[in-house]
Motif scaffolding. Sequence first.
Motif, PDB file in Angstrom:
ATOM      1  N   UNK A  47       0.906  -1.527   0.111  1.00 18.65           N
ATOM      2  CA  UNK A  47       0.149   0.043   0.034  1.00 18.65           C
ATOM      3  C   UNK A  47       0.630   1.606  -0.217  1.00 18.65           C
ATOM      4  N   UNK A  48       1.956   1.049   0.040  1.00 18.34           N
ATOM      5  CA  UNK A  48       2.623   2.392   0.599  1.00 18.34           C
ATOM      6  C   UNK A  48       3.409   2.584  -0.263  1.00 18.34           C
ATOM      7  N   UNK A  49       3.873   1.014  -0.865  1.00 25.44           N
ATOM      8  CA  UNK A  49       5.210   2.120  -2.054  1.00 25.44           C
ATOM      9  C   UNK A  49       4.104   1.627  -3.712  1.00 25.44           C
ATOM     10  N   UNK A  50       3.276   1.560  -3.451  1.00 23.04           N
ATOM     11  CA  UNK A  50       2.024   2.238  -4.672  1.00 23.04           C
ATOM     12  C   UNK A  50       1.905   3.515  -4.746  1.00 23.04           C
ATOM     13  N   UNK A  51       2.347   4.606  -3.779  1.00 22.85           N
ATOM     14  CA  UNK A  51       2.348   5.615  -4.373  1.00 22.85           C
ATOM     15  C   UNK A  51       3.831   5.983  -4.553  1.00 22.85           C
ATOM     16  N   UNK A  52       4.393   5.589  -4.852  1.00 23.99           N
ATOM     17  CA  UNK A  52       5.869   5.334  -5.894  1.00 23.99           C
ATOM     18  C   UNK A  52       5.890   4.671  -7.329  1.00 23.99           C
ATOM     19  N   UNK A  53       5.367   3.793  -7.023  1.00 19.38           N
ATOM     20  CA  UNK A  53       5.315   2.611  -7.964  1.00 19.38           C
ATOM     21  C   UNK A  53       4.021   3.091  -9.046  1.00 19.38           C
ATOM     22  N   UNK A  54       2.792   4.123  -8.575  1.00 20.01           N
ATOM     23  CA  UNK A  54       1.503   3.834  -9.635  1.00 20.01           C
ATOM     24  C   UNK A  54       1.113   2.564  -9.581  1.00 20.01           C
ATOM     25  N   UNK A  55      -0.106   2.644 -10.043  1.00 24.69           N
ATOM     26  CA  UNK A  55      -1.141   1.398 -10.216  1.00 24.69           C
ATOM     27  C   UNK A  55      -1.517   1.471 -11.338  1.00 24.69           C
ATOM     28  N   UNK A  56      -1.419  -0.322 -12.027  1.00 22.04           N
ATOM     29  CA  UNK A  56      -1.714  -0.694 -13.113  1.00 22.04           C
ATOM     30  C   UNK A  56      -1.410  -0.433 -14.519  1.00 22.04           C
ATOM     31  N   UNK A  57      -1.624  -0.060 -15.696  1.00 20.87           N
ATOM     32  CA  UNK A  57      -0.918  -0.055 -16.533  1.00 20.87           C
ATOM     33  C   UNK A  57      -0.869   1.558 -17.174  1.00 20.87           C
ATOM     34  N   UNK A  58      -0.071   1.878 -17.498  1.00 21.19           N
ATOM     35  CA  UNK A  58       0.691   3.635 -17.921  1.00 21.19           C
ATOM     36  C   UNK A  58       0.551   5.099 -17.321  1.00 21.19           C
ATOM     37  N   UNK A  59       1.182   4.232 -16.578  1.00 22.92           N
ATOM     38  CA  UNK A  59       1.762   4.961 -15.129  1.00 22.92           C
ATOM     39  C   UNK A  59       2.160   5.789 -15.645  1.00 22.92           C
ATOM     40  N   UNK A  60       3.407   5.529 -16.217  1.00 26.25           N
ATOM     41  CA  UNK A  60       4.586   6.439 -17.100  1.00 26.25           C
ATOM     42  C   UNK A  60       4.210   7.699 -18.069  1.00 26.25           C
ATOM     43  N   UNK A  61       2.382   7.542 -17.682  1.00 29.16           N
ATOM     44  CA  UNK A  61       1.869   8.191 -19.144  1.00 29.16           C
ATOM     45  C   UNK A  61       0.658   8.912 -17.738  1.00 29.16           C
ATOM     46  N   UNK A  62      -0.004   8.953 -16.890  1.00 33.72           N
ATOM     47  CA  UNK A  62      -0.027   9.672 -16.176  1.00 33.72           C
ATOM     48  C   UNK A  62      -1.128   8.844 -15.769  1.00 33.72           C
ATOM     49  N   UNK A  63      -1.956   7.642 -16.512  1.00 35.20           N
ATOM     50  CA  UNK A  63      -2.703   7.233 -15.347  1.00 35.20           C
ATOM     51  C   UNK A  63      -2.521   5.767 -13.975  1.00 35.20           C
ATOM     52  N   UNK A  64      -2.358   5.536 -12.969  1.00 38.50           N
ATOM     53  CA  UNK A  64      -2.539   5.164 -11.747  1.00 38.50           C
ATOM     54  C   UNK A  64      -1.241   5.293 -10.965  1.00 38.50           C
ATOM     55  N   UNK A  65      -1.577   7.406 -11.032  1.00 44.94           N
ATOM     56  CA  UNK A  65      -1.620   8.058  -9.510  1.00 44.94           C
ATOM     57  C   UNK A  65      -1.924   8.050  -8.821  1.00 44.94           C
ATOM     58  N   UNK A  66      -0.976   7.404  -7.580  1.00 46.85           N
ATOM     59  CA  UNK A  66      -2.031   7.322  -5.522  1.00 46.85           C
ATOM     60  C   UNK A  66      -1.594   7.853  -5.356  1.00 46.85           C
ATOM     61  N   UNK A  67      -2.113   7.967  -3.749  1.00 45.57           N
ATOM     62  CA  UNK A  67      -1.238   7.529  -2.246  1.00 45.57           C
ATOM     63  C   UNK A  67      -1.978   7.689  -1.428  1.00 45.57           C
ATOM     64  N   UNK A  68      -0.842   6.972  -0.723  1.00 43.47           N
ATOM     65  CA  UNK A  68      -1.017   5.801   0.605  1.00 43.47           C
ATOM     66  C   UNK A  68      -1.281   7.061   1.233  1.00 43.47           C
ATOM     67  N   UNK A  69      -2.949   7.102   2.300  1.00 46.72           N
ATOM     68  CA  UNK A  69      -3.385   7.931   3.167  1.00 46.72           C
ATOM     69  C   UNK A  69      -3.226   6.784   4.389  1.00 46.72           C
ATOM     70  N   UNK A  70      -2.647   8.314   5.456  1.00 47.79           N
ATOM     71  CA  UNK A  70      -1.929   7.741   6.862  1.00 47.79           C
ATOM     72  C   UNK A  70      -3.127   7.717   7.675  1.00 47.79           C
TER      73      UNK A  70
END
Length: 246
Positions: free
Chosen positions: A223-246
């Motif tokens: 969950x924490x790592x997803x903030x840096x990796x992006x989620x799913x497909x096309x993250x290098x094109x702006x899709x799948x940007x996420x933040x882990x809410x504390x």
Amino acid sequence: MICSFVINFKPLEFGNKIKKYSLDKDIEYFLLNNGIDKKQLKYITISNFLTKDREIEEEKNYSIRFSSIDSKTTLEILKIFFYKRLTNETLKISNTTFLVSNIYHNNKYSKQLDLESFLENPLKDEITIKFLTPTFYKVGSIFIGTEDSRYFFKNILTKFKRSSIGNQFNIGNLDFSKVEIKEKNIKKVYIKTFNIEAIQGEITYKLVDNKDTKLKEMFNILGYFSEFSGVGHGCNKGYGQAIYII
């Protein structure tokens, strides 16, 4: 070093009109022309979600968030932009001249992954992820827009194993069917390019078997790592940007 950072770009001389939704793709082309190869693009996310204007306008600064799960790639990207910043050398993106006006590495959207400090905190049975931009997955040749927790965790696990720190963990088999959705507040966003309805919003995932200590640890880490990796497909094109809410 796995981190995210925000770069402020200021347009100086306009060439082609740049629309908000194409800015991240145009920056990807710039990186490819400046020493970043296609394999490295798989390690990074580029997103303009901090940009509000529909089109890039004069006399404004535009913030683009970058993140990378590969230390070597991180350093190469920072080297490109820090050099531009220090020398005031301009750069061309889609025939428009930009100046790098600032680089942020310690604010809400700019931070370094620190697993050691993260794991000093008690592990949670619930985590909330906010999907800032439309998110979907690619399975074989098929695109899937789904809330299913198994897609989320399996996708992040694959990226985690591929990252600079993945080989530090003996992960083994993880049963993500033991994770369910507790709450969600999402909307569907149609993406014409992929003919898919992606998801955007917040999801709270709940671990229903907290006796599985390895699963619980990775549930939190991913969950924490997803903030840096992006989620799913096309993250290098702006899709799948996420933040882990504390």
